[in-house]
Design an enzyme around this catalytic site. Structure first.
Site, mmCIF file in Angstrom:
data_model
loop_
_atom_site.group_PDB
_atom_site.id
_atom_site.type_symbol
_atom_site.label_atom_id
_atom_site.label_comp_id
_atom_site.label_asym_id
_atom_site.label_seq_id
_atom_site.Cartn_x
_atom_site.Cartn_y
_atom_site.Cartn_z
ATOM 1 N N HIS A 133 8.448 -6.989 -13.607
ATOM 2 C CA HIS A 133 8.236 -5.552 -13.375
ATOM 3 C C HIS A 133 8.052 -5.364 -11.862
ATOM 4 O O HIS A 133 7.562 -6.259 -11.188
ATOM 5 C CB HIS A 133 6.959 -5.163 -14.122
ATOM 6 N N LYS B 223 -2.428 -0.060 -22.526
ATOM 7 C CA LYS B 223 -1.386 -0.691 -23.334
ATOM 8 C C LYS B 223 -1.985 -1.419 -24.539
ATOM 9 O O LYS B 223 -1.268 -1.967 -25.363
ATOM 10 C CB LYS B 223 -0.569 -1.649 -22.479
ATOM 11 N N GLN C 162 2.128 -6.870 -21.119
ATOM 12 C CA GLN C 162 2.920 -6.677 -22.338
ATOM 13 C C GLN C 162 2.615 -7.723 -23.409
ATOM 14 O O GLN C 162 3.341 -7.819 -24.394
ATOM 15 C CB GLN C 162 4.414 -6.724 -21.992
ATOM 16 N N CYS D 30 11.357 -0.002 -14.584
ATOM 17 C CA CYS D 30 10.729 -0.632 -13.404
ATOM 18 C C CYS D 30 11.130 -2.095 -13.278
ATOM 19 O O CYS D 30 10.334 -2.928 -12.835
ATOM 20 C CB CYS D 30 9.208 -0.497 -13.429
ATOM 21 N N ASP E 10 0.839 -12.069 -15.710
ATOM 22 C CA ASP E 10 0.850 -10.622 -15.948
ATOM 23 C C ASP E 10 0.917 -10.424 -17.458
ATOM 24 O O ASP E 10 1.965 -10.616 -18.075
ATOM 25 C CB ASP E 10 2.067 -10.015 -15.232
#
Lengths: 417, 151
Positions: A134, A237, A214, A375, A211
């Protein structure tokens, strides 16, 4: 018949009717059609308990935290620090000192770039990311590399959207100061082999930032088992509020890192000659935090735990498989991202129809999806496409909604052909 | 199809999307410009042959949604043969139309077929799609070197 069978299997995993009742926003009609919310990778909806927790905080407890001696301040501080413990337990960190509240994943990554990066990165050093990152895991490192005359290296992927680990082995060297990699791709749904990545990195004495924006809502994460050095995710999220996020870091690393922002709450003693900094985690929490957001995130974590992340994963995998099978049947559709290990993200392109047109047509069928480059422009360049349409599923979605998506796609194709 | 959606995607727009007019390259244009919408990745390359303040030829290439492609196609049909001054006037009126700023008594005659894009005003997210070709056109006329973006 087959659809009924799948419905039954999924109903055994989760009580979907009860779950959907927990999310007030799902009950509405959009353009006179039942809302079919399939934009969960962008942001998830909030269960009533999260909304009520935030509402209750502002109605009964609101006050600034730390240092206050009055009743409400103590109550607020307790609730805020209790949320930190919930996060710590959720990702199995060793200590709550390792849990820093930020505004979100982007802020967490920038914190590491500006604090760890500024301290340890020198000229000609290297940071490694991947093609599928991203922008928020690319740009902070570019800014840092520009400042330090250092270089950003990129691990390549294959045509189905999986990382080429050999390429990581080739890139890693004594110049490498950090590997920053997404656990799960927001565009492709690919679950990256992070255990292997961390193993390779640590063999070379390189720390890894994961990261988890997600993955935190789909996969059980144990930072001690993974042995990642940093981990970043966003509250919104994982069914919590926007504007709150987490940076996890190993205590010894965080201890050695200089503060990122200066201000109140992050100091121990200030004179005009010298300032000594507060202990962890407060050293990295300058200014008044998003207190209600942190408490809301705590409630969201409790909610997710009550359903069970393993159940969520199983249920969502069934949704993804059903959606993948259904979409594959439609002529002219190509799925982008066919990794063997995926979360419930389905990106696709349709011959001769731009994703933005698809997004608008689906909206009029009540179906909310995201269209664009997500993104991840370097990833779009890799696949030589300007954009995709992306349906991303959460555990409150149903097989009926998979059907609603499929029908809406067929209708759209009809209009354009 | 829903009436509001039909208003946005009129048959004329779907036709121009499928077979865009003047979708080619002018080999030696007097003016050209590149337009880009970072939001959706729409790209347009615009080519012009301007002689004596008149747009003698206009063409475009690129990729984008139906709205942006149809808008570029319709624009090229309308602008061909117009003077620079007329072109700028049409641009201003078009901008007013897609952003819903036209007053009720406005004369739409000069916009001709472009009025099929009026439905865009109900879709704020899509106004940039309809406007991209036009901003690129004005950029090409003014001969600015930087690519235009809608951001």
């Amino acid at each position: 018949m087959e659809s009924n069978l799948k419905t039954n299997i999924n109903e055994e995993i989760l009580n979907i009717e009860k779950i959907r009742n927990d999310f007030p926003i799902l009950k509405q009609l959009i353009h006179n059609k039942p809302l079919c919310y399939l934009d969960n990778a962008a942001s998830t909806q909030k269960p009533q308990i999260v909304i009520d927790t935030i509402n209750n905080f502002y109605s009964t407890t609101n006050s600034n935290i730390h240092r206050g001696v009055h009743y409400l301040s103590e109550k607020s501080t307790q609730a805020f620090e209790n949320a930190r413990i919930k996060v710590k337990d959720f990702i199995n960190a060793k200590s709550e000192k390792e849990i820093i509240f930020t505004s979100g994943t982007t802020a967490s990554i920038n914190l590491v770039a500006q604090s760890f990066g500024r301290k340890y990165l020198n000229e000609d050093d290297e940071i490694i990311v991947t093609t599928m990152e991203h922008h928020s895991n690319i740009v902070p490192w570019q800014l840092l590399c520009d400042e330090k005359n250092a270089n950003l290296k990129v691990v390549k992927i294959n045509d189905i959207g999986e990382l080429l680990l050999d390429s990581l082995n080739d890139l890693i060297s004594e110049k490498t100061k950090l590997i920053s990699v997404m656990h799960v791709s927001n565009t492709l749904g690919t679950i990256n082999p992070i255990k292997e990545i961390i193993k390779i990195a640590h063999q070379n004495n390189v720390p890894v930032l994961l990261d988890a924006a997600q993955s935190i809502q789909h996969i059980e994460i144990d930072v001690q088992e993974l042995d990642c050095d940093f981990l970043a995710f966003s509250g919104h999220k994982i069914y919590g509020p926007t504007g709150i996020g987490i940076l996890y870091g190993k205590e010894n690393l965080l201890d050695e890192m200089p503060p990122f922002m200066g201000g109140g709450d992050m100091i121990s003693k200030v004179t005009f000659e010298e300032t000594t900094f507060n202990e962890l985690p407060f050293k990295f929490e300058a200014g008044t935090s998003n207190i209600a957001g942190a408490i809301g995130l705590g409630a969201a974590i409790d909610y997710v735990k009550s359903i069970g992340i393993e159940n969520i994963k199983e249920y969502e995998t069934n949704l993804l498989n059903a959606a993948t099978d259904a979409v594959k049947e439609i002529p002219g559709i190509k799925i982008i991202g066919n990794a063997k290990e995926k979360t419930s993200v389905l990106s696709f392109v349709i011959d001769n129809i731009h994703p933005h047109d698809i997004g608008t047509f689906l909206d009029f069928e009540g179906v909310a999806i995201r269209t664009g480059h997500h993104c991840t422009q370097p990833l779009m360049d890799f696949f030589k496409i300007p954009a995709t349409s992306r349906a991303s599923f959460a555990f409150y979605n149903t097989l009926e909604e998979v059907e609603q998506l499929t029908i809406a796609l067929k209708k759209t194709i009809e209009v354009f052909n | 199809m829903d009436a509001e959606l039909r208003e946005l995607y009129q048959q004329v727009i779907l036709d121009h999307n499928k077979s865009p007019r003047n979708f080619r390259v002018i080999e030696q244009p007097s003016n050209s410009s590149e337009g880009y919408n970072p939001l959706c990745g729409d790209k347009i390359n615009l080519y012009l042959t301007i002689e004596d303040e008149i747009v003698k030829d206009i063409s475009f290439q690129g990729s984008g949604c139906a709205i942006s492609k149809a808008s570029a196609s319709l624009m090229s049909s309308i602008i061909k043969g117009k003077t620079i001054e007329e072109t700028k006037k049409i641009f201003e009126k078009f901008q007013e139309m897609i952003t819903g700023r036209l007053d009720e008594n406005s004369d739409l005659e000069s916009l001709g077929k472009l009025t099929v894009l009026e439905g865009v005003k109900e879709f704020p997210a899509r106004v940039k799609c309809a406007g991209l070709a036009w901003h690129t056109l004005i950029n090409a006329i003014n001969k600015k070197k930087e690519p235009v973006t809608t951001e």
